[in-house]
Motif scaffolding. Structure first.
Motif, PDB file in Angstrom:
ATOM      1  N   HIS A  17       0.908  -1.209  -0.151  1.00 44.01           N
ATOM      2  CA  HIS A  17      -0.055  -0.049  -0.140  1.00 44.01           C
ATOM      3  C   HIS A  17       0.709   1.323   0.004  1.00 44.01           C
ATOM      4  CE1 HIS A  17      -3.103   2.873   1.187  1.00 44.01           C
ATOM      5  NE2 HIS A  17      -4.091   1.847   0.807  1.00 44.01           N
ATOM      6  N   PRO A  18       1.236   1.818  -1.143  1.00 42.24           N
ATOM      7  CA  PRO A  18       2.278   2.893  -1.399  1.00 42.24           C
ATOM      8  C   PRO A  18       1.999   4.233  -0.555  1.00 42.24           C
ATOM      9  CG  PRO A  18       2.052   1.820  -3.564  1.00 42.24           C
ATOM     10  CD  PRO A  18       0.890   1.221  -2.490  1.00 42.24           C
ATOM     11  N   PRO A  19       0.342   4.381  -0.511  1.00 47.76           N
ATOM     12  CA  PRO A  19      -0.047   5.642   0.411  1.00 47.76           C
ATOM     13  C   PRO A  19       0.225   5.346   1.882  1.00 47.76           C
ATOM     14  CG  PRO A  19      -1.710   5.229  -1.321  1.00 47.76           C
ATOM     15  CD  PRO A  19      -0.743   3.906  -1.327  1.00 47.76           C
ATOM     16  N   LEU A  20       0.078   4.244   2.341  1.00 52.08           N
ATOM     17  CA  LEU A  20       0.149   4.281   3.697  1.00 52.08           C
ATOM     18  C   LEU A  20       1.754   4.161   4.110  1.00 52.08           C
ATOM     19  CD1 LEU A  20      -0.721   3.276   6.544  1.00 52.08           C
ATOM     20  CD2 LEU A  20      -0.959   0.835   5.804  1.00 52.08           C
ATOM     21  N   ARG A  21       2.446   3.429   3.240  1.00 53.23           N
ATOM     22  CA  ARG A  21       3.846   3.483   3.757  1.00 53.23           C
ATOM     23  C   ARG A  21       4.485   4.927   3.501  1.00 53.23           C
ATOM     24  NH1 ARG A  21       8.138  -0.163   3.629  1.00 53.23           N
ATOM     25  NH2 ARG A  21       6.620  -1.240   4.840  1.00 53.23           N
ATOM     26  N   ALA A  22       4.162   5.406   2.579  1.00 52.82           N
ATOM     27  CA  ALA A  22       4.560   7.115   2.354  1.00 52.82           C
ATOM     28  C   ALA A  22       4.168   7.851   3.692  1.00 52.82           C
ATOM     29  CB  ALA A  22       3.951   7.585   1.060  1.00 52.82           C
ATOM     30  N   ALA A  23       2.785   7.764   4.008  1.00 55.33           N
ATOM     31  CA  ALA A  23       2.452   8.477   5.252  1.00 55.33           C
ATOM     32  C   ALA A  23       3.353   8.032   6.386  1.00 55.33           C
ATOM     33  CB  ALA A  23       1.156   8.254   5.312  1.00 55.33           C
ATOM     34  N   ASP A 127      -0.109   6.485  -7.816  1.00 57.49           N
ATOM     35  CA  ASP A 127      -0.226   5.420  -9.069  1.00 57.49           C
ATOM     36  C   ASP A 127      -0.142   4.184  -8.873  1.00 57.49           C
ATOM     37  OD1 ASP A 127      -1.474   7.386 -10.561  1.00 57.49           O
ATOM     38  OD2 ASP A 127       0.553   7.892 -11.702  1.00 57.49           O
ATOM     39  N   ALA A 128      -0.555   3.389  -9.445  1.00 58.13           N
ATOM     40  CA  ALA A 128      -0.150   1.785  -9.262  1.00 58.13           C
ATOM     41  C   ALA A 128      -0.560   1.199  -8.037  1.00 58.13           C
ATOM     42  CB  ALA A 128       1.247   1.391  -9.775  1.00 58.13           C
ATOM     43  N   VAL A 129      -1.707   1.622  -7.526  1.00 59.81           N
ATOM     44  CA  VAL A 129      -2.407   1.100  -6.232  1.00 59.81           C
ATOM     45  C   VAL A 129      -3.407   0.273  -6.644  1.00 59.81           C
ATOM     46  CG1 VAL A 129      -3.040   1.546  -3.962  1.00 59.81           C
ATOM     47  CG2 VAL A 129      -1.698   3.274  -5.029  1.00 59.81           C
ATOM     48  N   THR A 130      -4.665   0.657  -7.295  1.00 61.57           N
ATOM     49  CA  THR A 130      -5.463  -0.131  -7.617  1.00 61.57           C
ATOM     50  C   THR A 130      -5.662  -0.741  -9.119  1.00 61.57           C
ATOM     51  OG1 THR A 130      -6.671   1.780  -8.709  1.00 61.57           O
ATOM     52  CG2 THR A 130      -7.238   1.338  -6.411  1.00 61.57           C
ATOM     53  N   THR A 131      -4.582  -0.633  -9.803  1.00 58.71           N
ATOM     54  CA  THR A 131      -4.131  -1.172 -10.917  1.00 58.71           C
ATOM     55  C   THR A 131      -2.634  -1.631 -11.030  1.00 58.71           C
ATOM     56  OG1 THR A 131      -3.800   0.891 -12.113  1.00 58.71           O
ATOM     57  CG2 THR A 131      -5.685   0.027 -12.394  1.00 58.71           C
ATOM     58  N   TRP A 156       1.695  -3.683 -22.000  1.00 57.68           N
ATOM     59  CA  TRP A 156       1.603  -3.821 -20.402  1.00 57.68           C
ATOM     60  C   TRP A 156       2.638  -5.002 -19.917  1.00 57.68           C
ATOM     61  CZ3 TRP A 156       0.160  -7.932 -17.439  1.00 57.68           C
ATOM     62  CH2 TRP A 156      -0.518  -7.629 -16.118  1.00 57.68           C
ATOM     63  N   SER A 157       3.002  -5.947 -20.639  1.00 61.34           N
ATOM     64  CA  SER A 157       3.628  -6.980 -20.271  1.00 61.34           C
ATOM     65  C   SER A 157       5.133  -6.509 -20.121  1.00 61.34           C
ATOM     66  CB  SER A 157       3.575  -8.227 -20.897  1.00 61.34           C
ATOM     67  OG  SER A 157       2.296  -8.742 -21.121  1.00 61.34           O
ATOM     68  N   ALA A 158       5.515  -5.583 -21.034  1.00 59.49           N
ATOM     69  CA  ALA A 158       7.119  -5.206 -21.029  1.00 59.49           C
ATOM     70  C   ALA A 158       7.193  -4.088 -19.957  1.00 59.49           C
ATOM     71  CB  ALA A 158       7.434  -4.710 -22.390  1.00 59.49           C
ATOM     72  N   GLU A 159       5.945  -3.647 -19.400  1.00 57.48           N
ATOM     73  CA  GLU A 159       6.294  -2.500 -18.418  1.00 57.48           C
ATOM     74  C   GLU A 159       6.997  -2.847 -17.277  1.00 57.48           C
ATOM     75  OE1 GLU A 159       5.247   1.150 -18.192  1.00 57.48           O
ATOM     76  OE2 GLU A 159       5.950   0.463 -20.309  1.00 57.48           O
ATOM     77  N   PRO A 160       7.913  -2.169 -16.268  1.00 53.32           N
ATOM     78  CA  PRO A 160       8.502  -2.713 -15.408  1.00 53.32           C
ATOM     79  C   PRO A 160       7.705  -2.241 -14.095  1.00 53.32           C
ATOM     80  CG  PRO A 160       9.340  -0.543 -16.041  1.00 53.32           C
ATOM     81  CD  PRO A 160       8.550  -1.137 -16.956  1.00 53.32           C
ATOM     82  N   LEU A 161       7.570  -3.167 -13.302  1.00 51.15           N
ATOM     83  CA  LEU A 161       6.588  -3.200 -11.938  1.00 51.15           C
ATOM     84  C   LEU A 161       7.438  -2.862 -10.792  1.00 51.15           C
ATOM     85  CD1 LEU A 161       4.356  -6.266 -12.692  1.00 51.15           C
ATOM     86  CD2 LEU A 161       4.237  -3.933 -13.808  1.00 51.15           C
ATOM     87  N   ARG A 162       6.917  -1.856 -10.147  1.00 46.81           N
ATOM     88  CA  ARG A 162       7.386  -1.609  -8.726  1.00 46.81           C
ATOM     89  C   ARG A 162       7.277  -2.623  -7.953  1.00 46.81           C
ATOM     90  NH1 ARG A 162       3.630  -1.477  -5.126  1.00 46.81           N
ATOM     91  NH2 ARG A 162       1.435  -0.974  -5.624  1.00 46.81           N
ATOM     92  N   ALA A 163       8.292  -2.931  -7.091  1.00 50.23           N
ATOM     93  CA  ALA A 163       8.227  -3.970  -6.075  1.00 50.23           C
ATOM     94  C   ALA A 163       7.350  -3.829  -4.919  1.00 50.23           C
ATOM     95  CB  ALA A 163       9.645  -4.038  -5.269  1.00 50.23           C
ATOM     96  N   PRO A 164       6.606  -4.970  -4.776  1.00 51.40           N
ATOM     97  CA  PRO A 164       5.470  -4.828  -3.588  1.00 51.40           C
ATOM     98  C   PRO A 164       6.088  -4.539  -2.336  1.00 51.40           C
ATOM     99  CG  PRO A 164       5.241  -6.859  -4.804  1.00 51.40           C
ATOM    100  CD  PRO A 164       6.663  -6.192  -5.246  1.00 51.40           C
ATOM    101  N   LEU A 165       5.525  -3.832  -1.530  1.00 49.16           N
ATOM    102  CA  LEU A 165       5.832  -3.170  -0.112  1.00 49.16           C
ATOM    103  C   LEU A 165       5.247  -4.128   0.789  1.00 49.16           C
ATOM    104  CD1 LEU A 165       4.830   0.475  -0.883  1.00 49.16           C
ATOM    105  CD2 LEU A 165       7.071  -0.466  -1.076  1.00 49.16           C
ATOM    106  N   VAL A 242      -6.761  -7.093  -2.044  1.00 47.30           N
ATOM    107  CA  VAL A 242      -5.487  -7.866  -2.658  1.00 47.30           C
ATOM    108  C   VAL A 242      -4.978  -6.980  -3.602  1.00 47.30           C
ATOM    109  CG1 VAL A 242      -4.913  -9.678  -3.999  1.00 47.30           C
ATOM    110  CG2 VAL A 242      -6.257 -10.095  -2.151  1.00 47.30           C
ATOM    111  N   SER A 243      -3.615  -6.791  -3.612  1.00 48.78           N
ATOM    112  CA  SER A 243      -2.729  -5.808  -4.448  1.00 48.78           C
ATOM    113  C   SER A 243      -2.731  -6.591  -5.682  1.00 48.78           C
ATOM    114  CB  SER A 243      -1.344  -5.602  -4.018  1.00 48.78           C
ATOM    115  OG  SER A 243      -0.540  -5.182  -4.922  1.00 48.78           O
ATOM    116  N   ALA A 244      -3.273  -6.077  -6.944  1.00 47.97           N
ATOM    117  CA  ALA A 244      -2.923  -6.732  -8.232  1.00 47.97           C
ATOM    118  C   ALA A 244      -1.421  -6.777  -8.624  1.00 47.97           C
ATOM    119  CB  ALA A 244      -3.896  -5.871  -9.288  1.00 47.97           C
TER     120      ALA A 244
END
Length: 457
Positions: A17-23, A127-131, A156-165, A242-244
């Protein structure tokens, strides 16, 4: 003492959850906040199944926060007004939230940013929280969105994804803030009898169990109606329990054709989000108009009512609609069959079907529900807009032994084998021995009507 507010919307979880981690990283204290906004209810959210699942999610989120020394604050009212009131009371410096992609969510964000800036408080939208991939991050040359799935899938498949927190170890909350009582499932009336339990704890359990036990067979079995081999994670993804992004990472780590097919379904989810973000009017209007003059009047109303009740006379269609009523969920193949039958065989406006689905589906999502309906109706992004699914042939293919029909249409349970998909053809059958209607339309007549309406005859 610095304070940040985290506004939870469609992201009811602690893990990834990036917003929670940032807060948590930015402030000494954090206010985890959820606002029950009547405007969301007026927009069509407030149906029993989703309210009950939401209550489960909020209860579980609150429990997870309490394990970390915090709690969830719940307020009721206009989201912007309530967030600003909490900011003033807690003397917060920042508000963090996930980006939303509907017209409603973007207007809410605009209003909130304006009010917070005037109060000297910064709004951070993540971004990239609900999608997995935010709408607009990948676009074709000359357009603001992809209208065809396959090229979108490649990008979409070639896009780099952020690591889960990881979930935060501790969440310290300020004292003295008011909160409404958490809603409970027991307070919601008219919930489907077999509605799944919601919440991040259950969602993560299901994700792990499904990946370890069933993912390998998904590619070959995901259309098996009776086998029920799908993940059933759609409600948890809809509510963000659940995080997509994490689901994609975990599926790719497992590997194999089944995991790849599962990731493809998550890409479909993002595909529809980017279409709706670019064309918000497609929630109610045809993406590609076909000049349809949908059937109206008493006969069409009677057919629509029979469809809703699972009394069309076509067993696999009726089975799927009865599953929807009982569980608040429907197998994806059933969704395709029932939608094709309504929009093309009965030639009734897809919006009527989409409205019925949203009245019951616990995973009822505007982007995926409306645009999947349009895909089936031929007014959306399908590259074969005039295809019609034959419910008898589809039933025999995806429910070859009739087990799915027998589960949901018990009045046909004693009929032999695959003949259950055409009970009206059985010779010597005592029709008085079971209560099941004759077909409300002849398939050949429905096909001819549709082809004539679309100028295909």
């Amino acid at each position: 003492m610095t304070v940040s507010v985290v506004l939870f919307t469609s992201d009811l979880r602690l893990h990834d959850h990036p917003p929670l981690r940032a807060a948590v990283d930015a402030a000494d204290e954090v206010v985890p906040l959820f606002v029950r906004d009547p405007a969301v209810d007026r927009a069509g959210f407030a149906v029993p199944n989703r309210l009950a699942f939401l209550a489960d999610c909020l209860t579980d989120l609150d429990a997870g926060l309490k394990e970390r020394g915090g709690r969830l604050f719940v307020r009721e009212g206009d989201t912007v007004d309530e967030v600003c009131a909490v900011v003033r009371r807690a003397e917060a410096d920042e508000v963090h939230m996930a980006a939303g992609h509907s017209a409603f969510a973007r207007e809410r964000e605009r209003r909130l940013r304006k009010e917070l800036e005037s109060a000297g408080c910064r709004l951070y939208v993540h971004d990239a929280v609900t999608t997995v991939v935010p709408p607009g991050d990948v676009t074709p040359q000359g357009s603001d969105h992809y209208a065809v799935f396959t090229p979108y899938l490649r990008r979409w498949s070639a896009e780099p994804l952020r690591a889960p927190l990881a979930a935060p170890r501790a969440v310290r909350v300020p004292s003295g803030l008011r909160s409404e009582k958490l809603p409970g499932r027991a307070s919601v009336a008219d919930v489907s009898e077999a509605l799944a339990t919601g919440g991040e704890t259950e969602g993560r359990r299901r994700l792990g169990a499904w990946l370890s036990r069933h993912a390998d067979a998904y590619e070959t079995r995901h259309d098996d109606l009776a086998g029920d081999a799908t993940s059933r994670l759609s409600p948890f993804l809809h509510f963000g329990a659940v995080s997509a992004t994490e689901a994609v990472h975990r599926a790719r780590a497992r590997g194999g054709p089944g995991a790849d097919a599962f990731v493809r379904q998550l890409c479909w989810r993002d595909f529809h989000q980017q279409v709706l973000a670019a064309r918000p009017e497609t929630a109610v209007e045809d993406y590609r108009p076909r000049l349809d003059h949908w059937r109206r009047g008493a006969e069409a109303e009677a057919d629509l009512r029979a469809w809703r009740e699972g009394r069309t006379g076509y067993p696999v269609v009726d089975a799927a609609l009865r599953q929807l009523a009982h569980e608040g969920w429907m197998h994806n193949r059933g969704r395709l069959l029932t939608a094709s039958f309504l929009a093309k065989t009965l030639y009734i406006d897809w919006r009527e079907g989409a409205r019925h689905f949203l009245s019951l589906l616990v995973d009822g999502d505007v982007a995926n529900n409306q645009l999947n309906w349009q895909w089936v109706a031929g007014t959306g992004t399908d590259t074969r807009p005039h295809r019609v699914l034959n419910p008898v042939l589809q039933g025999k293919r995806y429910d070859p032994h009739g087990a799915y029909v027998r589960r949901w249409v018990p009045e046909l349970a004693e009929l032999p084998g695959a003949s259950i998909h055409e009970p009206w053809r059985l010779k010597g059958l005592d029709r008085a021995s079971y209560e099941y209607p004759d077909p409300i339309v002849d398939l050949a007549d429905g096909l001819a009507r549709f082809r004539h309406a679309r100028g295909r005859d």
